[in-house]
Design a protein around this motif. Structure first.
Motif, PDB file in Angstrom:
ATOM      1  N   GLN A  19      47.212  31.678  45.084  1.00 50.99           N
ATOM      2  CA  GLN A  19      48.188  32.079  45.910  1.00 50.99           C
ATOM      3  C   GLN A  19      49.663  31.590  45.444  1.00 50.99           C
ATOM      4  N   ASP A  20      49.756  30.625  44.603  1.00 50.38           N
ATOM      5  CA  ASP A  20      51.085  30.371  44.196  1.00 50.38           C
ATOM      6  C   ASP A  20      51.372  31.325  43.094  1.00 50.38           C
ATOM      7  N   ALA A  21      50.356  31.554  42.303  1.00 50.28           N
ATOM      8  CA  ALA A  21      50.704  32.840  41.167  1.00 50.28           C
ATOM      9  C   ALA A  21      51.071  34.289  41.953  1.00 50.28           C
ATOM     10  N   MET A  22      50.574  34.789  42.894  1.00 47.58           N
ATOM     11  CA  MET A  22      50.975  35.620  43.580  1.00 47.58           C
ATOM     12  C   MET A  22      52.366  35.591  44.340  1.00 47.58           C
ATOM     13  N   SER A  23      52.699  34.281  44.876  1.00 51.68           N
ATOM     14  CA  SER A  23      53.966  33.951  45.324  1.00 51.68           C
ATOM     15  C   SER A  23      54.884  34.130  44.304  1.00 51.68           C
ATOM     16  N   ARG A  24      54.740  33.487  43.114  1.00 53.29           N
ATOM     17  CA  ARG A  24      55.499  33.667  41.892  1.00 53.29           C
ATOM     18  C   ARG A  24      55.869  35.157  41.617  1.00 53.29           C
ATOM     19  N   HIS A  25      54.881  36.087  41.508  1.00 49.83           N
ATOM     20  CA  HIS A  25      55.000  37.440  41.283  1.00 49.83           C
ATOM     21  C   HIS A  25      56.040  38.140  42.144  1.00 49.83           C
ATOM     22  N   LEU A  26      55.579  38.007  43.605  1.00 46.79           N
ATOM     23  CA  LEU A  26      56.374  38.658  44.778  1.00 46.79           C
ATOM     24  C   LEU A  26      57.913  38.109  44.704  1.00 46.79           C
ATOM     25  N   ALA A  27      57.947  36.779  44.641  1.00 51.30           N
ATOM     26  CA  ALA A  27      59.233  36.096  44.860  1.00 51.30           C
ATOM     27  C   ALA A  27      60.305  36.505  43.482  1.00 51.30           C
ATOM     28  N   GLY A  28      59.484  36.979  42.484  1.00 51.37           N
ATOM     29  CA  GLY A  28      60.464  37.281  41.485  1.00 51.37           C
ATOM     30  C   GLY A  28      60.869  38.813  41.564  1.00 51.37           C
ATOM     31  N   THR A  29      60.293  39.293  42.539  1.00 48.96           N
ATOM     32  CA  THR A  29      61.074  40.806  42.823  1.00 48.96           C
ATOM     33  C   THR A  29      61.611  40.865  44.104  1.00 48.96           C
ATOM     34  N   TYR A  30      61.287  40.206  45.087  1.00 51.96           N
ATOM     35  CA  TYR A  30      61.751  40.389  46.519  1.00 51.96           C
ATOM     36  C   TYR A  30      62.316  38.726  46.947  1.00 51.96           C
ATOM     37  N   ASN A  31      63.047  38.753  48.029  1.00 57.29           N
ATOM     38  CA  ASN A  31      63.580  37.486  48.580  1.00 57.29           C
ATOM     39  C   ASN A  31      62.619  36.623  48.915  1.00 57.29           C
ATOM     40  N   VAL A  32      62.666  35.376  48.703  1.00 56.82           N
ATOM     41  CA  VAL A  32      61.678  34.330  48.911  1.00 56.82           C
ATOM     42  C   VAL A  32      61.382  34.198  50.407  1.00 56.82           C
ATOM     43  N   PHE A  33      62.799  34.238  51.210  1.00 57.92           N
ATOM     44  CA  PHE A  33      62.357  34.088  52.806  1.00 57.92           C
ATOM     45  C   PHE A  33      61.677  35.022  53.131  1.00 57.92           C
ATOM     46  N   MET A  34      61.709  36.591  52.647  1.00 57.86           N
ATOM     47  CA  MET A  34      60.989  37.630  53.210  1.00 57.86           C
ATOM     48  C   MET A  34      59.483  37.300  52.796  1.00 57.86           C
ATOM     49  N   VAL A  35      59.164  36.862  51.532  1.00 50.52           N
ATOM     50  CA  VAL A  35      57.800  36.810  51.127  1.00 50.52           C
ATOM     51  C   VAL A  35      57.094  35.629  51.783  1.00 50.52           C
ATOM     52  N   VAL A  36      57.760  34.445  52.251  1.00 54.03           N
ATOM     53  CA  VAL A  36      57.281  33.271  52.862  1.00 54.03           C
ATOM     54  C   VAL A  36      57.177  33.913  54.377  1.00 54.03           C
ATOM     55  N   MET A  37      58.234  34.386  55.056  1.00 52.29           N
ATOM     56  CA  MET A  37      57.975  34.976  56.242  1.00 52.29           C
ATOM     57  C   MET A  37      56.671  35.946  56.616  1.00 52.29           C
ATOM     58  N   ILE A  38      56.464  36.847  55.747  1.00 47.12           N
ATOM     59  CA  ILE A  38      55.344  37.783  55.941  1.00 47.12           C
ATOM     60  C   ILE A  38      54.112  36.879  55.807  1.00 47.12           C
ATOM     61  N   ARG A  39      54.005  35.772  55.063  1.00 47.06           N
ATOM     62  CA  ARG A  39      53.002  35.050  54.699  1.00 47.06           C
ATOM     63  C   ARG A  39      52.625  34.134  55.874  1.00 47.06           C
ATOM     64  N   TYR A  40      53.648  33.604  56.762  1.00 48.77           N
ATOM     65  CA  TYR A  40      53.719  32.893  57.845  1.00 48.77           C
ATOM     66  C   TYR A  40      53.296  33.628  59.052  1.00 48.77           C
ATOM     67  N   TRP A  41      53.528  35.035  59.028  1.00 53.57           N
ATOM     68  CA  TRP A  41      52.921  35.967  60.065  1.00 53.57           C
ATOM     69  C   TRP A  41      51.454  35.740  60.142  1.00 53.57           C
ATOM     70  N   PHE A  42      50.986  36.083  59.158  1.00 59.96           N
ATOM     71  CA  PHE A  42      49.558  36.124  58.692  1.00 59.96           C
ATOM     72  C   PHE A  42      48.890  34.804  59.138  1.00 59.96           C
ATOM     73  N   PHE A  43      49.515  33.686  58.618  1.00 63.17           N
ATOM     74  CA  PHE A  43      49.083  32.266  58.786  1.00 63.17           C
ATOM     75  C   PHE A  43      49.105  31.828  60.513  1.00 63.17           C
ATOM     76  N   ALA A  44      50.255  32.409  61.006  1.00 61.42           N
ATOM     77  CA  ALA A  44      50.308  32.112  62.341  1.00 61.42           C
ATOM     78  C   ALA A  44      48.910  32.801  63.058  1.00 61.42           C
ATOM     79  N   ALA A  45      48.864  34.107  62.968  1.00 65.50           N
ATOM     80  CA  ALA A  45      47.783  34.613  63.612  1.00 65.50           C
ATOM     81  C   ALA A  45      46.125  34.272  63.321  1.00 65.50           C
ATOM     82  N   PHE A  46      46.091  33.700  61.892  1.00 65.48           N
ATOM     83  CA  PHE A  46      44.751  32.733  61.622  1.00 65.48           C
ATOM     84  C   PHE A  46      45.015  31.455  62.405  1.00 65.48           C
ATOM     85  N   VAL A  47      46.043  30.687  62.717  1.00 64.16           N
ATOM     86  CA  VAL A  47      45.942  29.519  63.486  1.00 64.16           C
ATOM     87  C   VAL A  47      45.786  29.976  65.075  1.00 64.16           C
TER      88      VAL A  47
END
Length: 295
Positions: A23-51
């Motif tokens: 997960q950290d490796a994929m976060s590094r890849h995506l955050a190297g291209t897109y804004n960190v806040f956006m990447v973490v936001m989408i990740r949290y949408w899925f996390f909230a649904a899982f919760v």
């Protein structure tokens, strides 16, 4: 606890460490291209649904998951963890996986150091000695005075401090709230705050990167599921040391995928930090204090 339960707990914790590293490796890849806040936001949408899915499967459903003895503190925990993830992902981009995880490995030492002022726990001289040795290991990694000190190295230090405080607050709210309640508030409050912050940084994402984003979200849910099952199978104090396996797994991915290098001082310093951390975990187990959680 039977040997089979302990074996299952170790395997599940090892699996969680591997998936968290991926997960950290994929976060590094995506955050190297897109804004960190956006990447973490989408990740949290899925996390909230899982919760929410997990909460509905628990006795009492959502109504029981919402009921907290510390609602304000639970919200603060969730916001703190979301902020810590943003800081750590930024560290991956700036420093890479190897050095970020080597420094972040000091978080159990910070938990031990802060457990006195935050929880009122007594920290003996043995743990204070281990804390001091561990911080010397961090200095070996940072090499102040040997090379030009990079302020970017403070990013994973800030992340480790935030995660240590999150772990201590998790132990504090556990005095009244169940793990299911804390898990619910962690996901939901984090999703709310990240949406409020990340929606302003939305940008188009390539189709291939949406695939990586989907895998990142699946990895996040899978890692937390494995972690929950690990703590159900065995005592946290017995399997927590295996969470340190995330460090070599992340280093392997950083070196093989992103072309990072493992400098000798980082290897030596990380070894010192891990040994000191394992000692503090052992002392916490001897004294009956629960270890800090992995996120």
């Amino acid at each position: 606890m039977t040997s089979s339960n302990l074996r299952a707990g170790i395997l599940l914790m090892t699996g969680a460490a591997i998936v968290f590293s991926t997960q950290d490796a994929m976060s590094r890849h995506l955050a190297g291209t897109y804004n960190v806040f956006m990447v973490v936001m989408i990740r949290y949408w899925f996390f909230a649904a899982f919760v929410l899915w997990i909460a509905q499967r628990q006795p009492g459903g959502l109504r029981a998951a919402v009921r907290s003895g510390y609602p304000a503190l639970q919200i603060f925990r969730g916001v703190l963890l979301a902020a810590e993830i943003c800081v750590m992902v930024a560290a991956f981009v700036v420093l890479g996986l190897v050095e970020s995880h080597a420094i972040f490995a000091a978080y159990p030492l910070l938990v031990a150091a802060l457990s006195g002022p935050v929880l009122g726990e007594r920290v003996g001289w043995r743990r204070w000695a281990a804390i001091g040795i561990g911080f010397l290991g961090v200095l070996v990694i940072l090499e102040p005075g040997v090379t030009v000190f990079s302020p970017a190295a403070l990013i994973p230090v800030a992340s480790a401090t935030m995660f240590a405080l999150y772990g201590l607050l998790t132990r504090f709210v556990a005095r009244r709230d169940s793990a299911a309640v804390s898990f619910f508030w962690t996901g939901v409050s984090g999703a709310v705050v990240m949406t409020a912050a990340g929606i302003w940084f939305w940008e188009p994402m390539a189709v291939a990167d949406w695939g990586w984003m989907g895998l990142l979200c699946i990895c996040g849910a899978t890692a937390h599921y494995l972690l929950i099952r690990a703590y159900e199978a065995a005592e946290a104090s017995a399997i927590q040391p295996f969470a340190y396996l995330q460090l070599p797994f992340a280093a392997f991915l950083g070196i093989t995928i992103f072309g990072e290098t493992l400098r000798v001082n980082v290897l030596i310093g990380a070894g010192i930090v891990v040994l000191a951390g394992l000692f503090t975990l052992w002392r916490a187990r001897v004294r009956g204090s629960p270890p800090a959680p992995l996120t």
